[in-house]
Design an enzyme around this catalytic site. Sequence first.
Site, PDB file in Angstrom:
ATOM      1  N   GLY A  63       0.809  -1.210   0.000  1.00  0.00           N
ATOM      2  CA  GLY A  63       0.000   0.000   0.000  1.00  0.00           C
ATOM      3  C   GLY A  63       0.841   1.259   0.000  1.00  0.00           C
ATOM      4  O   GLY A  63       2.012   1.258  -0.370  1.00  0.00           O
ATOM      5  N   LEU A 118      -4.423  -5.702  -4.402  1.00  0.00           N
ATOM      6  CA  LEU A 118      -3.399  -4.660  -4.367  1.00  0.00           C
ATOM      7  C   LEU A 118      -2.067  -5.193  -3.860  1.00  0.00           C
ATOM      8  O   LEU A 118      -1.976  -5.749  -2.754  1.00  0.00           O
ATOM      9  CB  LEU A 118      -3.869  -3.504  -3.479  1.00  0.00           C
ATOM     10  CG  LEU A 118      -2.909  -2.329  -3.338  1.00  0.00           C
ATOM     11  CD1 LEU A 118      -2.693  -1.646  -4.684  1.00  0.00           C
ATOM     12  CD2 LEU A 118      -3.428  -1.345  -2.292  1.00  0.00           C
ATOM     13  N   ASP A 119      -1.016  -5.030  -4.680  1.00  0.00           N
ATOM     14  CA  ASP A 119       0.363  -5.390  -4.321  1.00  0.00           C
ATOM     15  C   ASP A 119       0.519  -6.853  -3.949  1.00  0.00           C
ATOM     16  O   ASP A 119       1.426  -7.214  -3.188  1.00  0.00           O
ATOM     17  CB  ASP A 119       0.869  -4.499  -3.179  1.00  0.00           C
ATOM     18  CG  ASP A 119       0.979  -3.042  -3.573  1.00  0.00           C
ATOM     19  OD1 ASP A 119       1.176  -2.776  -4.768  1.00  0.00           O
ATOM     20  OD2 ASP A 119       0.836  -2.169  -2.693  1.00  0.00           O
ATOM     21  N   GLU A 120      -0.323  -7.722  -4.478  1.00  0.00           N
ATOM     22  CA  GLU A 120      -0.227  -9.152  -4.163  1.00  0.00           C
ATOM     23  C   GLU A 120      -0.045 -10.016  -5.396  1.00  0.00           C
ATOM     24  O   GLU A 120      -0.149 -11.235  -5.324  1.00  0.00           O
ATOM     25  CB  GLU A 120      -1.470  -9.603  -3.385  1.00  0.00           C
ATOM     26  CG  GLU A 120      -1.565  -8.985  -1.998  1.00  0.00           C
ATOM     27  CD  GLU A 120      -2.688  -9.587  -1.164  1.00  0.00           C
ATOM     28  OE1 GLU A 120      -3.231 -10.641  -1.569  1.00  0.00           O
ATOM     29  OE2 GLU A 120      -3.013  -9.016  -0.117  1.00  0.00           O
TER      30      GLU A 120
END
Length: 303
Positions: free
Chosen positions: A221, A247-249
């Site tokens: 994040g 998100l960001d995974e």
Amino acid sequence: MTPTRTVLEERVASAAPAEAKPLARRRLLASCADQPGIVAAVSRLLHDAGANIIQSDQYSSDPFGGTFFLRMEFAGTDHVVEGLAERFGAVAERFGMTWRFGNPAVPKRVAILVSKQDHCLQDLLYRWRRNELEAEVVLVASNHADHREAVEAQGLPFHHIPVANPAEKPEAERQLLELLDGTCDLVVLARYMQILSGDFLRLVGVPVINIHHSFLPAFAGAGPYARARERGVKLIGATAHYVTEDLDEGPIIEQDVNRVSHCHDVGALTRLGADVERTVLARAVGWHCEDRVLRHGNTTVVF
């Protein structure tokens, strides 16, 4: 008087080999359930077709019940390589393969999205100008107008698609999709500080690579350097990954770190982190364009 060649000169000329036509190269990327005979079958097909294997990399997640991954680069005449895709279908069906051929002679078309910070953008453009990326940058788009002059100085089109508030995001994504449609094979988020919607990712139709200024999964994040400073970390890093709705995974392609200490404030962490971000992103983009990355669920195999 027209000069004549000596007998010796004529013999040398007739004995000189004709200039060889360069061979066409292709890359094979394949994955399937691991089982005996995969490499033998692929090698036999290439041999029988008249192709020569230049490089071969393979990996099995488990020899008993695992998944097998293969990257081969081979060369042959135009006639040989053009007919291989159809012939390879029988081998792929036999082993239940997911597969594709890549052509090193056709660089992947890359679109770069960026916000205000330009260190990753400038690094990619520098490598592109020096032919260090097996890619062709086709455009740059941004939600800020700051980089127009620098980008256009490289002979590239620059597109300003502002996102002043969340209500404007659907229209901005619509404009981006229209811009990217049919123009690129890869989208690179070079510090593009907008979260792309699931609808955008489904409709864009090409892979999207992001650079996150943290050693994921730590500090996902926004504001990772400030949170890293609060936590007193001794290593900061960056992560390049494929973008998914989570998100960001998305599947991680590359990561790296820098050592830091309690003496570094957030500004220093940010400056040190920028160095890691640009090198990690450049590696990930380069490997993707060289057909070195195979996705497997939420992970990757990088040859």
